[in-house]
Design a protein around this motif. Structure first.
Motif, mmCIF file in Angstrom:
data_model
loop_
_atom_site.group_PDB
_atom_site.id
_atom_site.type_symbol
_atom_site.label_atom_id
_atom_site.label_comp_id
_atom_site.label_asym_id
_atom_site.label_seq_id
_atom_site.Cartn_x
_atom_site.Cartn_y
_atom_site.Cartn_z
ATOM 1 N N MET A 690 0.870 -1.374 0.100
ATOM 2 C CA MET A 690 0.096 0.118 -0.093
ATOM 3 C C MET A 690 1.003 1.157 -0.132
ATOM 4 N N ILE A 706 -11.181 16.989 -11.105
ATOM 5 C CA ILE A 706 -12.318 17.675 -11.407
ATOM 6 C C ILE A 706 -12.820 18.235 -10.255
ATOM 7 N N ARG A 732 -22.862 14.356 -7.664
ATOM 8 C CA ARG A 732 -22.789 12.895 -7.839
ATOM 9 C C ARG A 732 -24.038 12.295 -7.159
ATOM 10 N N ASP A 735 -24.563 8.535 -7.105
ATOM 11 C CA ASP A 735 -23.897 7.683 -5.647
ATOM 12 C C ASP A 735 -24.596 7.579 -4.745
ATOM 13 N N GLY A 738 -27.474 5.204 -4.689
ATOM 14 C CA GLY A 738 -26.883 3.796 -4.370
ATOM 15 C C GLY A 738 -26.517 3.560 -2.898
ATOM 16 N N GLU A 739 -25.984 4.720 -2.392
ATOM 17 C CA GLU A 739 -25.558 4.551 -0.904
ATOM 18 C C GLU A 739 -26.723 4.234 0.027
ATOM 19 N N THR A 741 -29.611 3.235 -0.915
ATOM 20 C CA THR A 741 -30.079 1.845 -1.053
ATOM 21 C C THR A 741 -29.457 0.993 -0.166
ATOM 22 N N VAL A 742 -27.991 1.116 -0.165
ATOM 23 C CA VAL A 742 -27.066 0.271 0.777
ATOM 24 C C VAL A 742 -27.503 0.122 2.038
ATOM 25 N N VAL A 745 -30.919 -1.282 2.482
ATOM 26 C CA VAL A 745 -30.998 -2.748 2.385
ATOM 27 C C VAL A 745 -30.417 -3.492 3.712
ATOM 28 N N THR A 746 -29.431 -2.768 4.171
ATOM 29 C CA THR A 746 -28.768 -3.012 5.520
ATOM 30 C C THR A 746 -29.824 -3.106 6.710
ATOM 31 N N ASP B 127 -18.743 5.616 -14.711
ATOM 32 C CA ASP B 127 -17.906 6.238 -13.539
ATOM 33 C C ASP B 127 -17.363 5.361 -12.520
ATOM 34 N N PHE B 129 -16.059 5.251 -9.529
ATOM 35 C CA PHE B 129 -16.601 5.316 -8.322
ATOM 36 C C PHE B 129 -18.045 4.937 -8.114
ATOM 37 N N ASN B 130 -18.733 5.193 -9.240
ATOM 38 C CA ASN B 130 -20.278 4.807 -9.253
ATOM 39 C C ASN B 130 -20.394 3.331 -9.436
ATOM 40 N N TYR B 132 -18.304 1.411 -8.140
ATOM 41 C CA TYR B 132 -17.939 0.952 -6.734
ATOM 42 C C TYR B 132 -19.353 0.858 -5.870
ATOM 43 N N VAL B 133 -20.131 1.857 -6.255
ATOM 44 C CA VAL B 133 -21.244 1.979 -5.189
ATOM 45 C C VAL B 133 -22.325 0.913 -5.777
ATOM 46 N N TRP B 134 -22.253 0.794 -7.215
ATOM 47 C CA TRP B 134 -23.289 -0.495 -7.648
ATOM 48 C C TRP B 134 -22.726 -1.788 -7.153
ATOM 49 N N GLU B 136 -21.384 -2.440 -4.191
ATOM 50 C CA GLU B 136 -21.883 -2.317 -2.817
ATOM 51 C C GLU B 136 -23.361 -2.718 -2.777
ATOM 52 N N VAL B 137 -24.139 -2.051 -3.480
ATOM 53 C CA VAL B 137 -25.676 -2.273 -3.557
ATOM 54 C C VAL B 137 -25.890 -3.747 -3.787
ATOM 55 N N LEU B 140 -24.649 -6.145 -0.729
ATOM 56 C CA LEU B 140 -25.399 -6.066 0.488
ATOM 57 C C LEU B 140 -26.794 -6.817 0.148
ATOM 58 N N PHE B 171 -10.137 -3.724 -2.113
ATOM 59 C CA PHE B 171 -8.914 -3.492 -3.152
ATOM 60 C C PHE B 171 -9.541 -2.565 -4.266
ATOM 61 N N VAL B 174 -9.459 1.040 -2.966
ATOM 62 C CA VAL B 174 -7.970 1.538 -2.929
ATOM 63 C C VAL B 174 -7.565 1.905 -4.425
ATOM 64 N N LEU B 186 -12.699 10.429 -12.526
ATOM 65 C CA LEU B 186 -13.317 9.322 -11.962
ATOM 66 C C LEU B 186 -14.071 8.726 -13.217
#
Lengths: 766, 490
Positions: A690, A706, A732, A735, A738-739, A741-742, A745-746, B127, B129-130, B132-134, B136-137, B140, B171, B174, B186
Motif C-alpha cells: 500500500m 475535477i 454525484r 452515488d 446507491g449508498e 439503497t445500501v 438494504v442493510t 464512472d 466510483f459509481n 463501486y457503489v453498484w 456495494e448495492v 449487500l 481493493f 484503493v 473518475l
C-alpha cells in the motif's frame, strides 16, 4: 436431402407418442420413414454412380463459414442406403424384440435421433456440421447403451463409451479448427481438393493426429477399442445398428472422406497401418475365446474395423475397393448376426455359446439367416464376404510397403474370423440340444425379417457382383481415391493364388473349429489384456484422477474462513507488489519537510497496529484498532480535513463500542490461532504494498482534478455553499442514491434476519 | 435518456413497491414478475437502441462529463443488461413456485430487484466510483438474500461470502483512490484520455493491479474464488440461480471494461496462466463433488476461466469469444441452478447418493436438465458448443496451444460431470421413496424459457456472434464510446 435430417429428428420426437397409440404396429409404421429414405437414396443411386453429385448449401453461421450443406456423392449415398435400409429393418425388429420393454417409446426416439444424426454425418459437406452430427451420434449412443439404466453395468458402459468417444471428438474438433484454418474453408468438397498444400502445411502433423484420435476412438481402434465390447449392454437392436453396422463406421468413414486431403503422407500410412493391423489382430484374437455371442460379435467387429483402417492406410486403388466391399459385406452379415444373436437370446434364453446347441429345428428361420450370414463372414463363396476377403487379400499382397508382414497378419486374422463365424453361424443350431434350448422357439415374423433380408442381401450382392460393383462399390471407391476406381470384381478369376489362400483360410478356420475347446482355452489368457490393458488403465486413470481431485479440492476449499482471507489478501497484495515500478518508488521517497506531527501520528498508527497483531485478548485488539483509527484521524486533521477527521473519530468510537459489546457474546474460537507468521507476513506485505502504491501514484505530475469544477460551479450553478454537500446531493447524486439503497438494504436486511430468528426461538421454547 | 435510466428505475421502483406492499406471496410475486418483465422490455429496448444508433450516454443531473456521473451503454453493456434481465425474469417466474416462507419472510422480491438494480447499474455506469457503489448495492442485497433465504448454515457461508467480497471491495476502493489521486478524475472515458498521456499508464500500474485483484476476486478466479463455492450451494434455488447467473459475471464485465477501456495493453502470459488454472481447478473440483449445486458451483469457476482466457488472449477474436461465452453462460448456468431445484424437489435432496429414478418422472424434467447440461458440456448445436468453438479457435489463432488444449480437456471433464449427475439422479434406481413433490408450473415454465434461449443461442449463433463481435470491436476501438461520453471535443 437437406430436409432428411430434420425430418427424421421430428419423427423421433413424435415416436413415443406414436408408440402409445399404435402399440404393436409402431415398429412397422415407423420403419416406413427410413424405408422411404432408403428408396429415395436408391432412386438417386444410378445417377450418382454416373457422376452426378446432388448438393444443397445454405448459410448457417456465415461469420465462421459454417454452412448447412449436404452432398450426396458415391460414398455418402452408400452410407445413406446402409443407414436407412438397415435402420428400417432394425425399427421393425426392435418393435417386436422390445415389445414388453417399458421404454420402447423412448428407444424409438433415441434411435431416430441417432438415425438422423448418422444420415447428417455421412452427407454433410461442412466439417463443423459433420461435427454437430458426430457428437449427436455419441449422445444418442450413450442413451441407447443404458436403455436398461437401472443396471449399474449399463450406466457404467454408457459413461465409458461416452467419455472415450467424446474425448476423441473434442480432439477432433481442435483438429477440424486447424484444418479449416489451413484450408481456408470448412466445405469438405473443397478441402479434399487441397491435399498437396495441406500435407505441406506447418500444422499438418497436429491436424492429422487430432483428427485420427477422433476417428480411432469412434471406430474402436486399439487402444480405444474397449468401449465397444462393453457397449454390448445396449439392447440387441441398438448393438446391431449402432455398434456394428453404422456408428462405429463413422470413424473409418471420416478417414475415407478425408483421405484425399490428409492421406498419402508417410505419417498417415504408418499410423493407419500400425493401428489398423494391431486392431484387426487383437480383435480377431480376443474374439476366439468369447462365450457370449454379442461379445464375440463385438470383438470381431473391432477386428474388421481394424482391417478397414489398415486398408485406408494402404491408399492403393485396390485397397480402396477392398475397403468399400469389406464395409458393405460387414454391414450385411454383422447386422444379420447381431439380430440372430438377439433371436437366440429371445428364443432360447441365453447368449452363451456353452449353453447353446441344436436350435435348428426350433428356430429354422433364424438358423437359415445365421448360416448365410456366417458363411459371408467366413468369406465363403459365392457370398459378398468372399469378395471382401479376396479383394482385401489382393490389397495386402500388393501393398506398396510391408506386404510380407501385413499379408500374413490379415490372413491369420481372417482365420480367426472364420472360426468366429462358424461358432456364431453354425454351432448354436447344430448338434445336441444345449442346456438353454429345452423349450426354444423361433422369433416372430418381425424378428425374422431383419436377419433374413440382411443375410440374403449378402448372397444377392455376391451373385450380382457386376451391378453391385458398378452401382455401389465403384462410385464410393472413386470418392476415396478422388479418381477412377478399379473394376473387375468377380467371383471367379480362375485358379489364382488368392483363391488358394482364400480356401486355405476356410480350411484353417474349420480346422480350428474342430479343436475348438483347445482353441478357446488357449486364447483365454488374451482376456487378461482386457482386464489389465487399456480399459483398466482408462478406468483406473479416471478413478485415481478423481480421487486426487477430490483430495485437492478438499484441501484447497477447506472451509476455514481465516485461511481464505489470508490467501486472498496474500495473493492480492503479491499481485500488486509485482506491478510496482521500482524506479518510481526510489524517486518518490519521503521528503524532508514532513511535519513532526505527521511523523508522530504515523508512529502511533504503526505502534497500535503492532500491538493489535500481538494482542492475546480480543479486547486489547479492539482497543489497539481504535488507536489506529485515532492516529488516522490525527493525520486527516493535519492535512486540514477536519470534517473527515471528525467522521473518522465517530466511526472509530462506534466501532470500538459495538465490538466491545458484541465480543463477549461471541463463542470463543475452539481451535488455536493459525500460523501467526504467515498472517504477519501477509500483513507486512500488504502495508508495504500500500505504501509503495501510494508513493507511485503521487510521484508523477498531478493532473488537474475535477474538483476544481466543483469549487467553481458549486455556488453559481448548484446554489450550495458546502461543496461536499453539493457533491453528495447534486454533482454525484446517483452515488448517494446507491449508498442510500445500501443503507436501506442493510436496515431491511437486519429486520429480515431478526424476523427470521423469532419463530425459531418460539420453536425452541415449544 | 429514458432508455438508459429505465433499467435502473424499474428495479428500484419494483423493490420499493415490494417493500411497501403486504408481505403475502401472491402480492409479492405479482409485483416481482411485473417488474422483471418491464425490466426485460426496457433492456431489450436499450439493446435495440444501441444496436441501431450506436453507443448512447446520458449525463446524470445534466452535469457535463467528466464532472457528473455518466450512464453509458455500448453493445457490451446493453447485451449484458438484456441477458441479465432475461434471466432475472426467469428467476422471478420460477420464484412463484418457491416455498411461501422463503418469499415472504426473506423479502425475496424486494432484495432480488435491488440486486438487479446493482447489476444493471454496474453494467451501465461510466464512472469508476459509481461502479463501486453498484458493487456495494449488489453485495449487500445478495448477502441479505443469501442469509435470509437459506438454512441456518447459510449464515456461516454468508459470513464467508461477505468477508471475502468486502476484501475485494477494499481493493477496488484503493484502486479508485489511487487513480483519483494520480489522474484527478473518475469518469472512465476521461480516465482513458488521461491515461493515454505520456507516463500516466506506467504510474497507474499499481492501480491496475488492484483492479485486477478486486475484479478477479469478484469474478471467481483461481486462487481467490473461495467465496463462491462456499456460498452458492446453500440459499434457496431461485437465489443461488440469480447469483450463479449474474454475480461473477459482473466481475467479468468489470475486467473486460477495465482491461480494454482503461488498460488496453495485454497482460498476456500471466493472465492466460491464471485463466487456465481457473478452468482446470474449477472443473477438477467439480468432477470430484457429489452434491448437485456444489458441482455446478465449481463449474462456474471453471467457466470463468474460459471467459477470462478470451480476455487474456488480447485479440479481438478472443474478446468477442469471451463476450459470447458470457452471454451463453449466464443463461445456461442460471437454468442449471433452477433445474437443480426441480431435481431436488423431484428427488428429495441434492446429494447424488440419495437421488435417483428421476427419468421415470417423465420426459419433461429430463429434457429441462439435458438441454442446459449438454449445452454446458459443449455438445452441438447448443449454445455451449459454439462458445467453446469460438474460444478454442481464438486460442489456436493466438497460438496459445496450451490454453486450447486445456479448453479441450476441461470440456471432457465437463461432459463427465454432467453425465455423472444424469447417471446418478436420473438413471439410477431411486434408493428410497422420494417425496413426490410438485414441481410447480411456474418453475417449469421458467426453465423451459431458458432452455429455448439456450437452443436459440446455439441455432442462431450467428446473430449472437455478430453482436459479440461488434461489442468486441467497440471495446477494441473506444472512439465511439469516448465521443458518446465526452462529446465531440474529445
Amino acid at each position: 436431402m437437406e430436409w432428411m435430417v430434420p425430418f427424421v429428428f421430428g419423427v423421433g420426437a413424435l415416436a413415443p407418442a406414436l408408440h402409445t397409440r399404435l402399440r404393436v404396429w409402431s415398429g412397422p409404421v415407423l420403419a416406413l420413414v427410413p424405408a422411404g429414405i432408403a428408396l429415395y437414396a436408391a432412386a438417386r443411386q444410378p445417377a450418382i454412380s454416373d457422376g452426378a453429385v446432388p448438393e444443397f448449401r445454405a448459410s448457417w453461421i456465415p461469420s465462421l463459414g459454417i454452412d448447412w450443406a449436404f452432398r450426396q456423392d458415391g460414398l455418402s449415398n452408400l452410407f445413406v442406403l446402409l443407414v436407412a435400409g438397415i435402420g428400417a429393418l432394425i425399427v421393425v425388429y426392435a418393435g417386436a424384440y422390445l415389445r414388453e420393454h417399458p421404454r420402447l417409446g423412448r428407444f424409438y426416439a433415441f434411435l431416430f435421433v441417432f438415425m438422423g444424426a448418422m444420415l447428417g454425418l455421412v452427407t454433410a459437406d461442412d466439417l463443423f456440421l459433420l461435427f454437430v452430427f458426430w457428437e449427436l451420434t455419441t449422445v444418442s449412443s450413450f442413451l441407447l447403451i443404458a436403455l436398461d439404466h437401472e443396471k449399474e453395468a449399463a450406466r457404467k458402459a454408457a459413461l465409458q463409451s461416452l467419455l472415450v468417444t467424446a474425448a476423441g471428438g473434442l480432439a477432433m474438433l481442435a483438429g477440424f479448427i486447424l484444418l479449416v484454418d489451413a484450408a481456408g474453408t470448412s466445405a469438405i468438397s473443397q478441402i479434399v481438393l487441397q491435399g498437396e498444400s495441406l500435407r505441406a502445411h506447418a500444422s499438418y502433423p497436429w491436424i492429422l493426429a487430432l483428427i485420427l484420435l477422433g476417428a480411432f476412438t469412434k471406430s474402436a481402434q486399439v487402444p480405444f477399442h474397449f468401449w465397444l465390447p462393453a457397449a454390448m449392454q445396449a439392447p440387441t437392436p441398438a448393438s446391431a445398428y449402432l455398434h456394428s453396422s453404422t456408428m462405429v463406421k463413422a470413424g473409418v468413414f471420416l478417414l475415407a472422406r478425408l483421405s484425399p486431403a490428409l492421406g498419402g503422407s508417410d505419417a498417415w500410412a504408418a499410423t493407419l497401418l500400425v493401428v489398423g493391423a494391431a486392431t484387426t489382430l487383437l480383435g480377431g484374437l480376443l474374439a476366439l475365446s468369447q462365450d457370449d455371442l454379442k461379445r464375440l460379435l463385438a470383438y470381431s467387429t473391432v477386428s474388421v474395423l481394424g482391417l478397414l483402417t489398415l486398408l485406408l492406410g494402404l491408399g492403393t486403388p485396390i485397397a480402396a475397393q477392398a475397403f468399400v466391399v469389406t464395409l458393405l459385406a460387414h454391414a450385411f452379415y454383422k447386422g444379420a448376426l447381431f439380430l440372430v444373436a438377439g433371436n437366440v437370446d429371445h428364443g432360447a434364453g441365453s447368449r452363451l455359446l456353452s449353453q447353446l446347441g441344436g436350435l435348428r429345428e426350433a428356430m429354422p428361420w433364424t438358423a437359415a439367416a445365421a448360416l448365410l450370414a456366417g458363411l459371408s463372414m467366413a468369406g465363403g463363396p459365392p457370398l459378398f464376404g468372399f469378395l471382401a476377403k479376396e479383394t482385401a487379400y489382393e490389397a495386402v499382397l500388393e501393398a506398396p510397403v510391408g506386404s510380407w508382414l501385413l499379408a500374413p497378419l490379415v490372413i491369420g486374422t481372417a482365420v480367426t474370423l472364420v472360426f468366429a463365424a462358424i461358432r456364431v453361424g453354425l454351432s448354436p443350431f447344430k448338434g445336441e440340444l444345449g442346456e438353454a434350448a429345452r423349450d426354444a422357439h423361433d422369433a416372430g415374423p418381425a424378428m425374422r425379417l431383419g436377419p433374413l433380408v440382411l443375410a440374403t442381401t449378402g448372397v444377392l450382392a455376391g451373385l450380382l457382383v457386376g451391378p453391385a460393383e458398378r452401382l455401389l462399390v465403384a462410385p464410393a471407391a472413386s470418392v476415396v481415391l478422388q479418381g477412377e476406381a478399379p473394376t473387375g470384381l468377380a467371383l471367379w478369376h480362375g485358379f489364382t493364388p488368392i483363391l488358394a489362400l482364400s480356401l486355405l483360410t476356410l480350411a484353417a478356420g474349420a480346422f480350428l473349429y474342430r479343436h475348438r475347446e483347445r482353441v478357446v482355452a488357449a486364447a483365454a489368457p488374451g482376456m487378461a489384456f482386457e482386464r489389465r490393458g487399456p480399459a483398466w488403465l482408462w478406468d483406473r486413470g479416471w478413478e485415481l484422477g478423481l480421487a486426487a481431485a477430490a483430495r485437492g479440492a478438499h484441501a484447497f476449499q477447506n472451509g476455514s474462513l481465516r485461511r481464505y482471507l489470508v490467501v486472498t489478501l496474500g495473493v492480492g497484495f503479491a499481485v500488486v507488489a509485482l506491478s510496482l515500478p521500482l524506479s518510481d518508488l526510489r524517486a518518490a521517497g519521503p521528503t524532508a519537510d514532513t511535519p513532526i506531527v505527521g511523523i508522530a501520528a504515523s508512529l502511533l498508527v504503526v505502534f497500535a497496529a503492532a500491538v493489535m497483531a500481538r494482542a492475546r485478548t480480543p479486547f486489547l485488539a479492539v482497543a489497539a484498532l481504535g488507536a489506529v483509527g485515532f492516529g488516522v484521524s490525527l493525520l486527516f486533521l493535519m492535512f486540514s480535513a477536519p470534517d473527515l477527521a471528525l467522521t473518522q473519530l465517530v466511526v472509530e468510537v462506534l466501532t470500538v463500542v459495538l465490538l466491545a459489546l458484541v465480543l463477549p457474546r461471541l463463542p470463543r474460537p475452539a481451535k488455536p490461532k493459525p500460523a501467526r507468521a504467515v498472517a504477519i507476513g501477509v500483513a507486512v506485505l500488504g502495508g508495504a504494498t500500500m505504501a509503495g502504491a501510494s508513493l507511485v501514484a503521487m510521484a508523477g505530475e498531478p493532473f488537474e482534478p475535477i474538483s476544481r469544477f466543483f469549487e467553481e460551479r458549486s455556488v453559481i450553478e448548484a446554489h450550495g455553499r458546502n461543496i461536499v454537500n453539493v457533491i453528495l446531493v447534486d454533482f454525484r447524486a446517483l452515488d448517494t442514491l446507491g449508498e442510500i439503497t445500501v443503507l436501506a438494504v442493510t436496515a431491511l436486511g437486519i429486520l429480515t434476519l431478526l424476523r427470521r430468528r423469532r419463530p425459531s426461538d418460539a420453536e425452541v421454547q415449544a | 435518456m429514458s432508455v438508459l435510466v429505465a433499467p435502473l428505475g424499474i428495479p428500484l421502483v419494483t423493490a420499493l413497491l415490494a417493500a411497501a406492499a403486504p408481505r403475502r406471496a401472491g402480492v409479492q410475486h405479482a409485483i416481482g414478475v411485473t417488474g422483471a418483465a418491464l425490466l426485460f422490455v426496457a433492456a431489450v429496448r436499450l439493446l435495440l437502441h444501441v444496436h441501431g444508433e450506436g453507443v448512447v450516454a446520458v449525463q446524470m443531473g445534466d452535469w457535463p462529463a467528466p464532472f457528473g456521473i455518466t450512464l453509458v451503454a455500448d453493445l457490451l453493456s446493453a447485451a449484458m443488461v438484456a441477458v441479465s434481465a432475461a434471466v432475472g425474469l426467469a428467476v422471478a417466474i420460477y420464484a412463484c413456485a418457491e416455498p411461501r416462507e422463503t418469499i415472504e419472510r426473506g423479502s425475496f422480491v424486494c432484495f432480488s430487484h435491488i440486486l438487479m438494480l446493482g447489476v444493471c447499474g454496474a453494467f451501465l455506469t461510466g464512472d469508476l466510483f459509481n461502479l463501486y457503489v453498484w458493487f456495494e448495492v449488489m453485495l449487500l442485497a445478495s448477502f441479505v438474500l443469501l442469509v435470509a433465504s437459506g438454512e441456518r448454515s447459510a449464515v456461516t457461508s454468508g459470513v464467508a461470502y461477505v468477508a471475502l467480497n468486502l476484501l475485494a471491495s477494499a481493493f477496488f476502493l484503493v484502486a479508485v483512490g489511487l487513480l483519483y489521486s494520480q489522474l484527478g478524475s473518475l469518469n472512465l472515458a476521461d480516465l482513458r484520455l488521461r491515461l493515454d498521456l505520456p507516463g500516466a499508464r506506467e504510474a497507474a500500474g499499481p492501480a491496475a493491479a488492484f483492479l485486477l485483484v478486486a475484479f478477479g476476486i469478484k469474478a471467481g478466479l483461481f486462487p481467490v474464488f473461495f467465496w463462491l463455492p462456499a456460498s452458492y450451494p446453500t440459499p434457496a434455488f431461485a437465489v443461488s440461480a440469480l447469483f450463479a447467473g449474474l454475480l461473477t459475471k459482473v466481475g467479468v464485465y468489470a475486467l473486460l471494461r477495465m482491461f480494454t477501456l482503461l488498460f488496453p495493453d495485454p497482460i498476456g502470459g500471466p493472465l492466460v496462466a491464471v485463466a487456465v488454472a481457473t478452468m482446470a481447478t474449477g472443473v477438477l473440483a467439480a468432477a470430484s463433488q457429489s452434491h448437485v449445486r456444489r458441482i455446478l458451483s465449481f463449474h462456474i469457476v471453471s467457466q470463468i476461466g474460459y471467459i477470462v482466457l478470451g480476455l487474456a488472449l488480447a485479440t479481438s477474436l478472443g474478446v468477442a469469444s469471451a463476450i459470447f461465452y458470457t452471454l451463453h453462460h449466464i443463461v445456461t448456468k442460471t437454468n442449471l441452478f433452477l433445474v437443480g431445484g426441480l431435481i431436488a424437489r423431484a428427488g428429495g435432496g441434492e446429494s447424488l447418493a440419495r437421488l435417483g429414478g428421476i427419468s421415470a418422472r417423465g420426459v419433461g424434467l429430463s429434457l429441462l436438465f439435458a438441454i442446459p447440461a449438454l449445452s454446458l458440456a459443449g455438445i452441438p448445436p447448443l449454445s455451449g458448443f459454439f462458445a467453446k468453438l469460438f474460444l478454442i479457435r481464438a486460442s489456436l489463432q493466438a497460438e496459445a496451444f496450451v490454453a486450447a488444449g486445456a479448453a479441450v480437456g476441461v470440456g471432457l471433464l465437463t461432459i463427465f460431470s454432467m453425465a455423472k449427475i444424469w447417471n446418478e439422479a436420473f438413471w439410477k434406481a431411486a434408493p428410497e421413496e422420494a417425496p413426490d413433490l410438485r414441481l410447480g408450473r411456474a418453475a417449469v415454465i421458467a426453465c423451459a424459457g431458458l432452455c429455448v434461449l439456450t437452443v436459440g443461442i446455439g441455432i442462431g449463433a450467428e446473430v449472437v456472434w455478430e453482436l459479440a463481435n461488434d461489442a468486441a470491436r467497440q471495446l477494441d476501438d473506444p472512439q465511439e464510446y469516448l465521443r458518446a461520453v465526452l462529446g465531440d471535443g474529445s
